[in-house]
Design an enzyme around this catalytic site. Structure first.
Site, PDB file in Angstrom:
ATOM      1  N   GLY A  48      39.795  35.784  39.837  1.00  0.00           N
ATOM      2  CA  GLY A  48      38.711  36.875  39.892  1.00  0.00           C
ATOM      3  C   GLY A  48      38.193  37.310  38.464  1.00  0.00           C
ATOM      4  N   ASN A  64      40.935  30.108  37.090  1.00  0.00           N
ATOM      5  CA  ASN A  64      40.606  29.539  38.262  1.00  0.00           C
ATOM      6  C   ASN A  64      39.238  29.935  38.894  1.00  0.00           C
ATOM      7  OD1 ASN A  64      40.234  28.077  40.753  1.00  0.00           O
ATOM      8  ND2 ASN A  64      42.126  29.204  41.716  1.00  0.00           N
ATOM      9  N   TRP A  65      38.217  29.447  38.560  1.00  0.00           N
ATOM     10  CA  TRP A  65      36.931  29.780  39.098  1.00  0.00           C
ATOM     11  C   TRP A  65      36.689  29.659  40.570  1.00  0.00           C
ATOM     12  CZ3 TRP A  65      32.121  29.628  35.244  1.00  0.00           C
ATOM     13  CH2 TRP A  65      32.353  30.463  34.138  1.00  0.00           C
ATOM     14  N   LYS A  66      37.598  29.007  41.336  1.00  0.00           N
ATOM     15  CA  LYS A  66      37.354  28.792  42.740  1.00  0.00           C
ATOM     16  C   LYS A  66      35.870  28.072  42.906  1.00  0.00           C
ATOM     17  CE  LYS A  66      40.684  32.204  43.730  1.00  0.00           C
ATOM     18  NZ  LYS A  66      41.300  33.011  44.425  1.00  0.00           N
ATOM     19  N   GLY A 124      44.019  37.670  45.069  1.00  0.00           N
ATOM     20  CA  GLY A 124      42.432  38.401  45.426  1.00  0.00           C
ATOM     21  C   GLY A 124      42.780  39.780  46.170  1.00  0.00           C
ATOM     22  N   SER A 161      46.175  38.526  41.017  1.00  0.00           N
ATOM     23  CA  SER A 161      45.863  39.835  40.779  1.00  0.00           C
ATOM     24  C   SER A 161      45.988  40.117  39.258  1.00  0.00           C
ATOM     25  CB  SER A 161      46.155  40.901  41.673  1.00  0.00           C
ATOM     26  OG  SER A 161      45.666  40.634  42.988  1.00  0.00           O
TER      27      SER A 161
HETATM   28  C1  PEP Z   1      44.247  32.432  42.130  1.00  0.00           C
HETATM   29  O1  PEP Z   1      43.539  32.191  43.217  1.00  0.00           O
HETATM   30  O2  PEP Z   1      44.643  31.457  41.767  1.00  0.00           O
HETATM   31  C2  PEP Z   1      44.181  33.916  41.586  1.00  0.00           C
HETATM   32  C3  PEP Z   1      45.348  34.001  40.793  1.00  0.00           C
HETATM   33  O3  PEP Z   1      43.183  34.902  42.090  1.00  0.00           O
HETATM   34  P1  PEP Z   1      43.109  36.224  41.746  1.00  0.00           P
HETATM   35  O4  PEP Z   1      43.674  36.387  40.269  1.00  0.00           O
HETATM   36  O5  PEP Z   1      41.779  36.630  41.888  1.00  0.00           O
HETATM   37  O6  PEP Z   1      44.156  36.985  42.509  1.00  0.00           O
END
Ligand code: PEP
Length: 234
Positions: free
Chosen positions: A218, A7-9, A160, A196
């Site tokens: 991320g 998920n690149w957001k 995150g 994470s």
């Molecule tokens: C997400 O936003 O879907 C996600 C899993 O983020 P991260 O891996 O950065 O916690």
């Protein structure tokens, strides 16, 4: 075989996506790889990866300025779309009912929605984790799924934040989701864990029963971070 989605957001660029696609080209894996990118990056051939979006309108077409329909996503090359991500629920007030409508719109256009559910820190501290997860699944999944959905369990407090639940907590959540889906008549639906996930914890997380893959934020942005996650499991 596992299902690994990034998920690149609101990050990256078309150039960065091409770099990722090139880097993924030669990896040795049977895992399903999906890149959920901003709308403007759809249309680029994902090569080894399938492309996905991060949101979709619940409406098919019409006077909904700024929205993008499922059919438009499909036309732009998306095969998947994330719905009900915690950031959509938090910043855009999306409820389970809205998520369900978006998922139904995606399915109607031939896309596979990746439906996110998970508890906030307040809900966790109030002992409501299991209830929130179960109602999230029951209320966010449309009646007719056509066998075309993926669920992502994402504890909202861990996204995150560099935090992860214990393996026992992940196992408990995923067992509940698998049982709930079974009771809804759609057992076998893939269930991803997200929040994470990194190269150094991905294999352990994906070895937990009922964890069919991961949704990665991320650590999906750079090949050096994402590829070790993909290749950490068969
Ligand atoms: C997400 O936003 O879907 C996600 C899993 O983020 P991260 O891996 O950065 O916690």
């Amino acid at each position: 075989m596992k299902f690994i989605a990034g998920n690149w957001k609101m990050n990256g660029s078309r150039g960065a996506l091409k770099t990722m696609v090139d880097a993924l080209r030669d990896i040795e894996t049977d895992n399903t790889v999906v890149l959920c990118v901003p709308y403007t990056m759809l249309g680029i051939d994902g090569g080894r990866a399938s492309m996905g979006a991060q949101d979709v309108s619940p409406h098919a077409k019409g006077a909904f300025t700024g929205e993008v329909s499922a059919e438009m996503l499909q036309e732009a090359g998306a095969k998947y779309v994330i719905v009900g991500h915690s950031e959509r629920r938090q910043y855009h007030g999306e409820t389970n009912a809205i998520v369900r409508e978006k998922a139904a719109a995606a399915i109607a256009a031939g896309l596979t929605p990746i439906i996110c559910v998970g508890e906030t820190m307040d809900e966790k501290q109030a002992g409501k984790t299991m209830a929130v997860i179960e109602s999230g699944v029951r209320e966010s999944v449309p009646e007719n799924t056509n066998g075309k959905i993926v669920i992502a369990y994402e504890p909202r407090w861990a996204i995150g934040a560099g935090l992860t639940p214990t393996s026992a907590e992940i196992a408990e959540a995923h067992t509940l989701i698998a049982n709930t889906l079974h009771n809804m008549g759609i057992g076998g639906t893939p269930v991803l864990y997200g929040a994470s996930v990194k190269g150094n914890n991905a294999a352990e997380i994906m070895s937990i029963p009922n964890v069919d893959g991961v949704l990665v934020g991320g650590a999906s942005l750079k090949p050096d971070d994402f590829i070790p996650i993909i290749t950490s499991v068969k």
